[in-house]
Design a protein around this motif. Structure first.
Motif, short mmCIF file in Angstrom:
data_model
loop_
_atom_site.label_atom_id
_atom_site.label_comp_id
_atom_site.label_asym_id
_atom_site.label_seq_id
_atom_site.Cartn_x
_atom_site.Cartn_y
_atom_site.Cartn_z
N ARG A 354 7.34 -6.58 3.23
CA ARG A 354 8.74 -7.23 2.85
C ARG A 354 9.18 -7.79 4.26
N LEU A 355 8.84 -7.72 5.27
CA LEU A 355 9.20 -8.08 6.45
C LEU A 355 9.09 -9.49 6.71
N GLU A 356 10.23 -10.39 6.87
CA GLU A 356 10.03 -11.76 7.06
C GLU A 356 9.63 -11.91 8.54
N PRO A 357 9.44 -13.10 9.17
CA PRO A 357 8.88 -13.36 10.53
C PRO A 357 9.96 -12.73 11.47
N ASP A 358 11.15 -13.26 11.24
CA ASP A 358 12.10 -12.90 12.24
C ASP A 358 12.44 -11.29 12.33
N ALA A 359 12.31 -10.42 11.21
CA ALA A 359 12.41 -9.16 11.29
C ALA A 359 11.28 -8.38 12.02
N ALA A 360 10.10 -8.94 11.71
CA ALA A 360 8.66 -8.25 12.29
C ALA A 360 9.00 -8.68 13.83
N ALA A 361 9.41 -9.95 14.15
CA ALA A 361 9.50 -9.99 15.67
C ALA A 361 10.50 -9.12 16.19
N ALA A 362 11.60 -8.89 15.50
CA ALA A 362 12.85 -7.84 16.27
C ALA A 362 12.22 -6.68 16.57
N LEU A 363 11.10 -6.16 15.49
CA LEU A 363 10.52 -4.95 15.76
C LEU A 363 9.35 -5.01 16.60
N ASP A 364 8.73 -6.18 16.88
CA ASP A 364 7.74 -6.34 17.58
C ASP A 364 6.36 -5.73 16.86
N LEU A 365 6.41 -6.20 15.60
CA LEU A 365 5.41 -5.80 14.83
C LEU A 365 4.68 -7.45 14.32
N ASP A 366 3.35 -7.32 14.06
CA ASP A 366 2.77 -8.54 13.88
C ASP A 366 1.93 -8.05 12.47
N PRO A 367 2.79 -8.25 11.39
CA PRO A 367 2.11 -7.81 9.97
C PRO A 367 0.64 -8.26 9.77
N ASP A 368 0.27 -9.54 10.11
CA ASP A 368 -0.88 -10.25 9.94
C ASP A 368 -1.94 -9.68 10.62
N ARG A 369 -1.86 -8.65 11.79
CA ARG A 369 -2.74 -8.02 12.62
C ARG A 369 -2.97 -6.54 12.27
N LEU A 370 -2.13 -6.00 11.27
CA LEU A 370 -2.20 -4.68 11.08
C LEU A 370 -3.28 -4.35 9.87
N THR A 371 -3.88 -3.31 10.02
CA THR A 371 -4.99 -3.03 8.90
C THR A 371 -4.29 -1.72 8.19
N TYR A 372 -4.99 -1.53 6.86
CA TYR A 372 -4.26 -0.45 6.33
C TYR A 372 -5.50 0.54 5.63
N THR A 373 -5.19 1.78 5.31
CA THR A 373 -6.14 2.65 4.97
C THR A 373 -5.66 3.25 3.52
N PRO A 374 -6.45 3.36 2.63
CA PRO A 374 -5.77 4.07 1.20
C PRO A 374 -5.57 5.59 1.67
N LEU A 375 -4.29 5.87 1.25
CA LEU A 375 -3.82 7.31 1.49
C LEU A 375 -4.77 8.30 1.30
N GLY A 376 -5.56 8.23 0.37
CA GLY A 376 -6.62 9.28 -0.15
C GLY A 376 -7.63 9.26 0.74
N ASP A 377 -7.96 8.36 1.61
CA ASP A 377 -9.06 8.33 2.69
C ASP A 377 -8.67 8.77 4.04
N LEU A 378 -7.49 9.26 4.29
CA LEU A 378 -6.99 9.68 5.56
C LEU A 378 -7.61 11.07 5.83
N SER A 379 -8.02 11.47 7.06
CA SER A 379 -8.40 12.69 7.07
C SER A 379 -7.34 13.89 7.01
N SER A 380 -6.07 13.16 7.01
CA SER A 380 -4.93 14.21 7.17
C SER A 380 -4.38 14.07 5.72
N ALA A 381 -4.98 13.45 4.71
CA ALA A 381 -4.33 13.38 3.16
C ALA A 381 -4.33 14.73 2.79
N THR A 382 -3.22 15.03 2.10
CA THR A 382 -3.07 16.22 1.40
C THR A 382 -3.59 16.26 0.04
N GLU A 383 -3.69 17.60 -0.58
CA GLU A 383 -4.48 17.51 -1.98
C GLU A 383 -3.32 16.65 -2.98
#
Length: 397
Positions: A354-383
């Motif tokens: 949902r972050l537009e480029p200006d909002a991402a820049a204000a947060l010092d985030l680059d959404p295009d460089r982020l990688t994601y993991t399905p919640l169920g694949d996390l080692s910390s995932a709860t039942e």
């Protein structure tokens, strides 16, 4: 003039001064002229009588106890919206109205609504600079709980030009002050905007204290209470400062909602949610120090998610007022948070994108460089996360 606009000040200068004072101090109040015709009402009283969702119309120019007043008031959400409450109000203020009616009881009996006429003979003419009585129907349970003060308004020559009726909630000012002095007025206004529940896109935040059980066993009950109070205050402040709405507090957990309509856009809502997490993280060191704990002992887990069509509204009861939201995404956010063990902040892909480029820049985030993991694949995932929301893509922020 639309029904949701403020009423103009009365033409009479003395009545205008009275209205201006009521308006500028934020009081519940309305004004009648020397013949008890309604000439003005404050936005505060109109919004209250509209159940905080609209400003009700007062029948300007009509007698306060006439048929037009009764017809208008009985359509309001709160206030003198029944014949019984109007009778109660007439008993309180009718003596003044009788004094101001040149033709006395006979004329007043002809003016007032038929449902009030039998009360005219009970009234005692009265006058004076000020009179107090009790009203009814302002959203309280007992009619006698609502105090009203009638101020007689006179011009520079001393001639009576009207009466200002000012009311307040039934609690005393000391208690009202204790409840409201610490309240952020911006947050109060945002709560008012969602008094009418409805579907609203919003960012969702859940946070909870990690290892709370061991802390509660180790600390004295009083010390653990103080820790919890400091955490809640820090959490609420971070949400309020970021333009969000504080949700329910359950145990050591907090929730918050950042509505697109109140912060300006979906991008700003997502940005505000992330900003509040960062602010709260920075405040945790002070919370730990004031609680005589090490920083690593006061750790919060954060779950952030996006709700495209949450049902958000204000719930008020005799014991509290709080913001609540319902929807699948709220439940999913509640599944993300327990998976953020070790003090992580896990945000869903739906939120980050949902972050537009200006909002991402204000947060010092680059959404295009982020990688994601399905919640169920996390080692910390709860039942529960693996069962209810395994495919939600999340990343650490």
């Amino acid at each position: 003039m639309s029904g949701q606009e403020s009423y103009p000040l009365p033409e009479d200068p003395a009545l205008a001064d009275a209205a201006r004072a009521i308006r500028d101090t934020g009081h519940w109040g309305w004004i009648v002229d020397d013949r008890w015709r309604i000439v003005w009402a404050s936005d505060e009283i109109r919004m209250t009588f509209g159940g905080l969702t609209e400003m009700v119309p007062f029948p300007l120019g009509s007698h306060m106890f006439g048929p037009e007043w009764v017809r208008a008031s009985t359509a309001w959400r709160t206030g003198p919206n029944t014949i019984e409450i109007n009778r109660f109000l007439f008993r309180g203020a009718g003596g003044l109205a009788l004094t101001d009616t040149p033709g006395g009881r006979d004329e007043l009996r002809e003016i007032v609504d038929p449902a009030l006429r039998d009360l005219v003979d009970e009234l005692t003419p009265t006058d004076g600079a000020m009179q107090s009585f009790t009203g009814a129907g302002f959203g309280v349970r007992r009619a006698e709980d609502v105090p009203i003060v009638a101020f007689r308004v006179r011009d520079t020559s001393g001639r009576l030009v009207g009466t200002a009726l000012i009311s307040k909630p039934p609690a005393g000012m000391a208690m009202l002050g204790a409840v409201t002095f610490n309240a952020d007025l911006g947050h109060v206004a945002r709560m008012g905007l969602v008094a009418g529940a409805g579907r609203r896109p919003a960012a969702v935040l859940f946070a909870d204290l990690e290892a709370s059980s061991s802390l509660s066993r180790r600390l004295s009950t009083a010390s653990y209470f103080r820790l919890g109070r400091r955490l809640v205050r820090a959490a609420d402040q971070s949400v309020v400062d970021a333009g969000g709405l504080v949700g329910r507090h359950v145990g050591d957990g907090v929730s918050a909602f950042f509505l697109a309509e109140t912060v300006g856009s979906e991008s700003r809502a997502a940005q505000s949610c992330i900003a509040s997490v960062r602010a709260l993280r920075e405040a945790l060191g002070d919370v730990a120090a004031r609680s005589d704990l090490r920083p690593e002992e006061v750790v919060l887990r954060f779950g952030l998610h996006w709700g495209a069509n949450l049902y958000v509204g204000l719930i008020s009861t005799s014991g509290r007022s709080e913001i609540n939201a319902l929807g699948d995404q709220v439940n999913e956010a509640a599944r993300i948070e327990p998976c953020a063990s070790g003090g992580l902040a896990l945000a869903s892909k739906d939120l980050i994108e949902r972050l537009e480029p200006d909002a991402a820049a204000a947060l010092d985030l680059d959404p295009d460089r982020l990688t994601y993991t399905p919640l169920g694949d996390l080692s910390s995932a709860t039942e529960k996360a693996r069962r209810d929301a395994p495919s939600i893509a999340v990343c650490e922020i």
